[in-house]
Write a protein that holds these residues in place. Structure first.
Motif, PDB file in Angstrom:
ATOM      1  N   ASN A   1      33.598  52.494  70.986  1.00  0.00           N
ATOM      2  CA  ASN A   1      33.372  53.039  69.657  1.00  0.00           C
ATOM      3  C   ASN A   1      34.292  54.260  69.514  1.00  0.00           C
ATOM      4  O   ASN A   1      33.990  55.344  70.020  1.00  0.00           O
ATOM      5  CB  ASN A   1      31.904  53.428  69.482  1.00  0.00           C
ATOM      6  CG  ASN A   1      31.592  53.890  68.086  1.00  0.00           C
ATOM      7  OD1 ASN A   1      32.339  54.678  67.506  1.00  0.00           O
ATOM      8  ND2 ASN A   1      30.475  53.418  67.557  1.00  0.00           N
TER       9      ASN A   1
ATOM     10  N   ARG B   1      24.902  59.872  76.810  1.00  0.00           N
ATOM     11  CA  ARG B   1      24.344  58.572  77.162  1.00  0.00           C
ATOM     12  C   ARG B   1      23.647  58.518  78.525  1.00  0.00           C
ATOM     13  O   ARG B   1      22.800  57.675  78.744  1.00  0.00           O
ATOM     14  CB  ARG B   1      25.468  57.525  77.201  1.00  0.00           C
ATOM     15  CG  ARG B   1      25.955  57.048  75.875  1.00  0.00           C
ATOM     16  CD  ARG B   1      24.960  56.171  75.217  1.00  0.00           C
ATOM     17  NE  ARG B   1      24.848  54.914  75.942  1.00  0.00           N
ATOM     18  CZ  ARG B   1      24.598  53.771  75.389  1.00  0.00           C
ATOM     19  NH1 ARG B   1      24.433  53.694  74.099  1.00  0.00           N
ATOM     20  NH2 ARG B   1      24.496  52.691  76.109  1.00  0.00           N
TER      21      ARG B   1
ATOM     22  N   ARG C   1      32.911  57.653  68.244  1.00  0.00           N
ATOM     23  CA  ARG C   1      32.155  58.477  69.206  1.00  0.00           C
ATOM     24  C   ARG C   1      33.105  59.204  70.163  1.00  0.00           C
ATOM     25  O   ARG C   1      32.843  60.343  70.551  1.00  0.00           O
ATOM     26  CB  ARG C   1      31.156  57.619  69.951  1.00  0.00           C
ATOM     27  CG  ARG C   1      30.034  57.176  69.032  1.00  0.00           C
ATOM     28  CD  ARG C   1      28.788  56.720  69.779  1.00  0.00           C
ATOM     29  NE  ARG C   1      27.758  56.411  68.800  1.00  0.00           N
ATOM     30  CZ  ARG C   1      27.554  55.186  68.296  1.00  0.00           C
ATOM     31  NH1 ARG C   1      28.302  54.171  68.674  1.00  0.00           N
ATOM     32  NH2 ARG C   1      26.601  55.003  67.405  1.00  0.00           N
TER      33      ARG C   1
ATOM     34  N   THR D   1      29.896  54.634  74.937  1.00  0.00           N
ATOM     35  CA  THR D   1      30.032  54.760  73.477  1.00  0.00           C
ATOM     36  C   THR D   1      29.401  53.630  72.669  1.00  0.00           C
ATOM     37  O   THR D   1      29.175  53.786  71.470  1.00  0.00           O
ATOM     38  CB  THR D   1      31.519  54.841  73.069  1.00  0.00           C
ATOM     39  OG1 THR D   1      32.182  53.621  73.434  1.00  0.00           O
ATOM     40  CG2 THR D   1      32.202  56.026  73.718  1.00  0.00           C
ATOM     41  N   ASP D   2      29.119  52.499  73.282  1.00  0.00           N
ATOM     42  CA  ASP D   2      28.674  51.321  72.540  1.00  0.00           C
ATOM     43  C   ASP D   2      27.150  51.285  72.414  1.00  0.00           C
ATOM     44  O   ASP D   2      26.476  50.543  73.120  1.00  0.00           O
ATOM     45  CB  ASP D   2      29.197  50.052  73.221  1.00  0.00           C
ATOM     46  CG  ASP D   2      28.865  48.795  72.442  1.00  0.00           C
ATOM     47  OD1 ASP D   2      28.615  48.888  71.232  1.00  0.00           O
ATOM     48  OD2 ASP D   2      28.858  47.708  73.068  1.00  0.00           O
ATOM     49  N   ASP D   3      26.617  52.074  71.512  1.00  0.00           N
ATOM     50  CA  ASP D   3      25.174  52.106  71.296  1.00  0.00           C
ATOM     51  C   ASP D   3      24.677  50.832  70.612  1.00  0.00           C
ATOM     52  O   ASP D   3      23.511  50.471  70.736  1.00  0.00           O
ATOM     53  CB  ASP D   3      24.789  53.304  70.424  1.00  0.00           C
ATOM     54  CG  ASP D   3      25.097  54.636  71.079  1.00  0.00           C
ATOM     55  OD1 ASP D   3      25.464  54.663  72.272  1.00  0.00           O
ATOM     56  OD2 ASP D   3      24.986  55.665  70.391  1.00  0.00           O
ATOM     57  N   GLU D   4      25.544  50.156  69.899  1.00  0.00           N
ATOM     58  CA  GLU D   4      25.154  48.989  69.116  1.00  0.00           C
ATOM     59  C   GLU D   4      25.223  47.679  69.907  1.00  0.00           C
ATOM     60  O   GLU D   4      24.795  46.639  69.418  1.00  0.00           O
ATOM     61  CB  GLU D   4      26.064  48.848  67.872  1.00  0.00           C
ATOM     62  CG  GLU D   4      25.903  49.970  66.868  1.00  0.00           C
ATOM     63  CD  GLU D   4      26.622  51.261  67.272  1.00  0.00           C
ATOM     64  OE1 GLU D   4      27.541  51.224  68.114  1.00  0.00           O
ATOM     65  OE2 GLU D   4      26.230  52.316  66.750  1.00  0.00           O
ATOM     66  N   GLY D   5      25.800  47.711  71.104  1.00  0.00           N
ATOM     67  CA  GLY D   5      25.911  46.501  71.913  1.00  0.00           C
ATOM     68  C   GLY D   5      26.986  45.541  71.454  1.00  0.00           C
ATOM     69  O   GLY D   5      26.865  44.336  71.618  1.00  0.00           O
ATOM     70  N   LEU D   6      28.065  46.049  70.882  1.00  0.00           N
ATOM     71  CA  LEU D   6      29.154  45.198  70.390  1.00  0.00           C
ATOM     72  C   LEU D   6      30.196  44.905  71.467  1.00  0.00           C
ATOM     73  O   LEU D   6      31.162  44.192  71.218  1.00  0.00           O
ATOM     74  CB  LEU D   6      29.823  45.872  69.188  1.00  0.00           C
ATOM     75  CG  LEU D   6      28.903  46.158  67.996  1.00  0.00           C
ATOM     76  CD1 LEU D   6      29.651  46.945  66.927  1.00  0.00           C
ATOM     77  CD2 LEU D   6      28.334  44.872  67.446  1.00  0.00           C
TER      78      LEU D   6
END
Length: 143
Positions: free
Chosen positions: A30, A80, A33, A21-26
Motif C-alpha cells: 500500500n 502493525r 501507507r 502495509t496491506d491492511d485490506e489483504g490485497l
C-alpha cells in the motif's frame, strides 16, 4: 519527503513491506501507507534540523536520507507489529540521537546552516575594546 519507497525496498523485502502495509489483504504494498510513514519521518527530521537549517531541505543530504529511511521503516513496523525488531528500534534510536546532535550543532550534515539573526542585519554591535576597560588587574592590586 527525504526518501522514497524504492529506498525502503532496498532494505526490506517486498513480502515484508506487504505485511506491514496491506491492511485490506490485497497482497500488495500500500504505497499510501509507505508515503505516510515517510512523511512522518520527514516531519520528525524537520523538527530537529530546523534549529540549525532551513527546512525542508531542497537537496537532501545523504545522512538525512539515511535517517528518513530508518525512521520510516520503524514507523511502518510500529503501526502493525506489537514488538518491533530490535535492529529497527536501534536504527531508529540512532537516527534520533544523530538528529539531536545535528540540532545541537555537534554534527554537520554538509549543508549550509540557516542564517542566524546576526547574519540578517538585525544585529547589535558594541564599540568597546579591551583598552576601554575601567577595572583591570593592575588597578585592582591591593584591594
Amino acid at each position: 519527503m527525504y526518501c522514497t519507497i524504492d529506498d525502503i525496498k532496498k532494505l526490506l523485502p517486498e513480502e515484508l513491506l506487504i505485511q506491514l502495509t496491506d491492511d485490506e489483504g490485497l497482497n500488495r504494498v500500500n504505497d499510501a501507507r509507505v508515503d505516510e510513514a515517510i512523511a512522518q519521518a520527514g516531519a520528525e527530521i524537520d523538527s530537529y534540523c530546523a534549529t540549525k537549517y532551513a527546512v525542508p531541505f531542497a537537496t537532501v543530504p545523504p545522512i538525512v536520507k539515511k535517517c528518513s529511511v530508518d525512521m520510516a521503516i520503524y514507523n511502518l513496523y510500529s503501526r502493525r507489529v506489537e514488538k518491533t525488531p530490535e535492529t529497527r528500534v536501534d536504527r531508529y534510536n540512532n537516527a534520533v540521537k544523530l538528529l539531536s546532535n545535528i540540532a545541537k550543532g555537534v554534527v554537520s550534515i554538509g549543508a549550509d546552516p540557516a542564517p542566524t539573526e546576526q547574519a540578517t542585519g538585525d544585529q547589535i554591535s558594541g564599540t568597546k575594546e579591551a583598552s576601554d576597560r575601567v577595572v583591570t588587574r593592575s588597578k585592582m592590586r591591593g584591594y
